[in-house]
Design a protein around this motif. Sequence first.
Motif, PDB file in Angstrom:
ATOM      1  N   PRO A 134     -10.676  -3.094 -12.223  1.00 20.96           N
ATOM      2  CA  PRO A 134     -11.439  -2.165 -11.350  1.00 20.96           C
ATOM      3  C   PRO A 134     -12.539  -1.201 -11.840  1.00 20.96           C
ATOM      4  O   PRO A 134     -13.469  -0.922 -11.084  1.00 20.96           O
ATOM      5  CB  PRO A 134     -10.273  -1.566 -10.369  1.00 20.96           C
ATOM      6  CG  PRO A 134      -9.032  -2.604 -10.671  1.00 20.96           C
ATOM      7  CD  PRO A 134      -9.343  -3.168 -12.076  1.00 20.96           C
ATOM      8  N   THR A 135     -11.813  -0.502 -12.982  1.00 18.10           N
ATOM      9  CA  THR A 135     -12.676   0.359 -13.601  1.00 18.10           C
ATOM     10  C   THR A 135     -13.986  -0.126 -14.022  1.00 18.10           C
ATOM     11  O   THR A 135     -15.150   0.431 -13.688  1.00 18.10           O
ATOM     12  CB  THR A 135     -12.020   0.923 -14.716  1.00 18.10           C
ATOM     13  OG1 THR A 135     -10.784   1.531 -14.381  1.00 18.10           O
ATOM     14  CG2 THR A 135     -12.637   2.029 -15.564  1.00 18.10           C
ATOM     15  N   LEU A 138     -16.136  -0.838 -10.913  1.00 17.86           N
ATOM     16  CA  LEU A 138     -16.710   0.236 -10.591  1.00 17.86           C
ATOM     17  C   LEU A 138     -17.922   0.729 -11.221  1.00 17.86           C
ATOM     18  O   LEU A 138     -19.011   1.355 -10.880  1.00 17.86           O
ATOM     19  CB  LEU A 138     -15.752   1.561 -10.436  1.00 17.86           C
ATOM     20  CG  LEU A 138     -14.953   1.359  -9.122  1.00 17.86           C
ATOM     21  CD1 LEU A 138     -13.858   2.479  -9.338  1.00 17.86           C
ATOM     22  CD2 LEU A 138     -15.986   1.628  -7.643  1.00 17.86           C
ATOM     23  N   PHE A 151     -18.268   3.481  -4.709  1.00 17.00           N
ATOM     24  CA  PHE A 151     -16.809   3.930  -4.421  1.00 17.00           C
ATOM     25  C   PHE A 151     -16.366   3.485  -3.245  1.00 17.00           C
ATOM     26  O   PHE A 151     -15.049   3.766  -2.881  1.00 17.00           O
ATOM     27  CB  PHE A 151     -16.648   5.442  -4.607  1.00 17.00           C
ATOM     28  CG  PHE A 151     -16.709   5.991  -6.104  1.00 17.00           C
ATOM     29  CD1 PHE A 151     -15.774   5.735  -6.940  1.00 17.00           C
ATOM     30  CD2 PHE A 151     -17.951   6.674  -6.618  1.00 17.00           C
ATOM     31  CE1 PHE A 151     -15.778   5.985  -8.204  1.00 17.00           C
ATOM     32  CE2 PHE A 151     -17.992   6.787  -7.872  1.00 17.00           C
ATOM     33  CZ  PHE A 151     -16.891   6.821  -8.753  1.00 17.00           C
ATOM     34  N   THR A 156     -12.260  -0.401  -5.759  1.00 13.88           N
ATOM     35  CA  THR A 156     -11.153   0.759  -5.633  1.00 13.88           C
ATOM     36  C   THR A 156      -9.785   0.209  -5.231  1.00 13.88           C
ATOM     37  O   THR A 156      -8.786   0.686  -5.421  1.00 13.88           O
ATOM     38  CB  THR A 156     -11.673   1.784  -4.693  1.00 13.88           C
ATOM     39  OG1 THR A 156     -12.173   1.322  -3.541  1.00 13.88           O
ATOM     40  CG2 THR A 156     -12.768   2.476  -5.377  1.00 13.88           C
ATOM     41  N   TYR A 159      -7.402  -1.452  -7.480  1.00 13.71           N
ATOM     42  CA  TYR A 159      -6.269  -0.904  -8.404  1.00 13.71           C
ATOM     43  C   TYR A 159      -5.033  -1.057  -7.625  1.00 13.71           C
ATOM     44  O   TYR A 159      -3.883  -1.227  -8.492  1.00 13.71           O
ATOM     45  CB  TYR A 159      -6.554   0.488  -8.285  1.00 13.71           C
ATOM     46  CG  TYR A 159      -7.468   1.024  -9.322  1.00 13.71           C
ATOM     47  CD1 TYR A 159      -7.809   0.947 -10.444  1.00 13.71           C
ATOM     48  CD2 TYR A 159      -8.752   1.570  -8.470  1.00 13.71           C
ATOM     49  CE1 TYR A 159      -8.642   1.234 -11.360  1.00 13.71           C
ATOM     50  CE2 TYR A 159      -9.889   1.814  -9.671  1.00 13.71           C
ATOM     51  CZ  TYR A 159      -9.697   1.822 -11.085  1.00 13.71           C
ATOM     52  OH  TYR A 159     -10.755   2.250 -11.791  1.00 13.71           O
ATOM     53  N   ALA A 182      -4.451   3.423 -13.527  1.00 16.87           N
ATOM     54  CA  ALA A 182      -5.498   3.345 -12.486  1.00 16.87           C
ATOM     55  C   ALA A 182      -5.977   4.645 -12.218  1.00 16.87           C
ATOM     56  O   ALA A 182      -7.407   4.628 -12.093  1.00 16.87           O
ATOM     57  CB  ALA A 182      -4.776   2.576 -11.339  1.00 16.87           C
ATOM     58  N   TYR A 186      -9.897   5.260 -12.612  1.00 21.69           N
ATOM     59  CA  TYR A 186     -10.655   5.848 -11.294  1.00 21.69           C
ATOM     60  C   TYR A 186     -11.366   7.232 -11.509  1.00 21.69           C
ATOM     61  O   TYR A 186     -12.607   7.316 -11.373  1.00 21.69           O
ATOM     62  CB  TYR A 186      -9.951   5.700 -10.192  1.00 21.69           C
ATOM     63  CG  TYR A 186     -10.626   5.909  -8.968  1.00 21.69           C
ATOM     64  CD1 TYR A 186     -11.356   5.223  -8.174  1.00 21.69           C
ATOM     65  CD2 TYR A 186     -10.525   7.229  -8.306  1.00 21.69           C
ATOM     66  CE1 TYR A 186     -12.129   5.632  -7.064  1.00 21.69           C
ATOM     67  CE2 TYR A 186     -11.180   7.855  -7.534  1.00 21.69           C
ATOM     68  CZ  TYR A 186     -11.961   7.078  -6.633  1.00 21.69           C
ATOM     69  OH  TYR A 186     -12.657   7.177  -5.584  1.00 21.69           O
ATOM     70  N   ALA A 190     -15.425   8.256 -12.047  1.00 16.14           N
ATOM     71  CA  ALA A 190     -15.834   9.428 -10.922  1.00 16.14           C
ATOM     72  C   ALA A 190     -16.385  10.455 -11.754  1.00 16.14           C
ATOM     73  O   ALA A 190     -17.597  11.053 -11.607  1.00 16.14           O
ATOM     74  CB  ALA A 190     -14.837   9.788 -10.167  1.00 16.14           C
ATOM     75  N   HIS A 205     -11.660  11.894  -4.290  1.00 22.83           N
ATOM     76  CA  HIS A 205     -11.483  11.154  -5.286  1.00 22.83           C
ATOM     77  C   HIS A 205     -10.234  11.586  -6.054  1.00 22.83           C
ATOM     78  O   HIS A 205      -9.256  10.830  -6.598  1.00 22.83           O
ATOM     79  CB  HIS A 205     -12.684  11.225  -6.510  1.00 22.83           C
ATOM     80  CG  HIS A 205     -13.934  10.903  -5.910  1.00 22.83           C
ATOM     81  ND1 HIS A 205     -14.084   9.512  -5.536  1.00 22.83           N
ATOM     82  CD2 HIS A 205     -15.101  11.671  -5.567  1.00 22.83           C
ATOM     83  CE1 HIS A 205     -15.430   9.362  -5.215  1.00 22.83           C
ATOM     84  NE2 HIS A 205     -16.030  10.605  -5.054  1.00 22.83           N
ATOM     85  N   LYS A 208      -7.160  10.082  -3.872  1.00 27.67           N
ATOM     86  CA  LYS A 208      -7.296   8.697  -4.042  1.00 27.67           C
ATOM     87  C   LYS A 208      -6.510   8.478  -5.441  1.00 27.67           C
ATOM     88  O   LYS A 208      -5.707   7.446  -5.355  1.00 27.67           O
ATOM     89  CB  LYS A 208      -8.472   8.030  -4.094  1.00 27.67           C
ATOM     90  CG  LYS A 208      -8.464   6.577  -4.112  1.00 27.67           C
ATOM     91  CD  LYS A 208      -9.890   5.844  -4.181  1.00 27.67           C
ATOM     92  CE  LYS A 208     -10.486   5.894  -2.554  1.00 27.67           C
ATOM     93  NZ  LYS A 208     -11.544   5.217  -2.235  1.00 27.67           N
ATOM     94  N   ALA A 209      -6.881   9.313  -6.715  1.00 24.63           N
ATOM     95  CA  ALA A 209      -6.184   9.077  -7.818  1.00 24.63           C
ATOM     96  C   ALA A 209      -4.557   9.400  -7.580  1.00 24.63           C
ATOM     97  O   ALA A 209      -3.848   8.693  -8.270  1.00 24.63           O
ATOM     98  CB  ALA A 209      -7.094   9.746  -8.927  1.00 24.63           C
TER      99      ALA A 209
END
Length: 451
Positions: A134-135, A138, A151, A156, A159, A182, A186, A190, A205, A208-209
């Motif tokens: 995913p990284t 993104l 995003f 996202t 993850y 993850a 992320y 960002a 952000h 979410k992390a």
Amino acid sequence: MPGERRASNWPRVCFENAFSSIKLSAVKTSAIDSAFERALSAEIAASELLRMRVLAATLAVLLVAEQLLFLFARDLVEQIAQNPLPAWLPAQIIGPFLAYEIVALFVLHYRLARGTTFPTAARFANAIIETSLPTVALWSVNKFTTPAVAFGTWPTMLYFIFIVASTLRLDFALPAFTGIVAAAGYLGVAAWVLSFQGIATNPNHIIKAALMVVTGAVAGLVALRLRAKFRRAVEEAVSRERVTNLFGQHVSPSVVDRLLGSPPEFAGDVREICVMFLDIRNFTENARDRPPEAVVEFLNSTFAFMIEAIDRHGGFINKFLGDGFLAIFGAPLDDPAAARHAVEAAREILAEIDERGLSHGSWPLKVGIGLHLGSAVTGNVGSPRRKEFTAIGDTVNLASRLEQLTKEYPARLIVSDSVIAALGAAARGARPLGAVAVKGYAEPVPTWGVD
């Protein structure tokens, strides 16, 4: 003095008994731990295979779906991205990770076939590589579109798929580590795209992390819970196997469950038990001219309803003796009504034979049963490699002699005085056969025929 010697030996005896109990407990715990580790290794390997298959299938479906959109719905994709995109972008991003998952799956199959699995370090490295998809996605999408669009797309969410799938690793550290990787990936993207100031001005952000870290911890707790349940299942299986090894396949499930509820060590004890000996009359003569499979089939069908009767009344078959068996009531679990239950089981067996007319069939089934109630030594007997629970003593011998008397007296069920005394009012129908000379006994033994 003898009494003084016994008193002086008492602490030593207590210490030896306690030490013996500790050793038995340690051996049992070691056996359970060893069985658990073997079973857990096998279960982790199976779960790892399942996890990698699920991820490989998910990536394959995702790759096909995305690539079809990029090839046949380019206008829609570019309208969403607000920029032109390479036609084979999904294959460039997802393809290498799918290839890695397939190769890792084959490697795991190869290692399992040779009795090994991935070492711990390799499993953590695998978590880093998988969760990097995913990284990378993104970072790649951000090169072709705005951060708001990038995003908000599916990478996202991917993850969380990797974090949830890590539950199948049956370990707390790996799911928690996956959540941290993850979140770090992320936030790294960002920060690269938006700068730290941009992240600070948009706390979504960070939230979410944080959710990724929390999800990893929760997945780890679920994995621990599954692991604990698996351990309990293994412990129960080992304990059940231990009981089965001691008592054979002939102990009823209800007795096994009670033994598992409060398992004694069966190192040796004196109990009051009721012993039943049952013998099939004229078996050798009837079996002589019959094929082996017919003999085995007859014994299996005959013993089937007899075992059920013993089970229903709380006894268990201690030994099969060719054309008969030895059953015990009142051990390994105490039963104050052992004599009554033994008589009820014997009567049920005889009634079944009469109701089904088995004594007049092509292979006449006629039996003799002897019952005696008394004290006996019970416990595990055998070698360190093979033990079984058994009863020893005069009570067992007399029950065997009483069964033999059914050949001489007109009674299919002969019991001792102690059984009649224990039955009380339930002894109706019993008729005295008198004091009978029994082999191995100096005095005649009072006996009773029971219908």
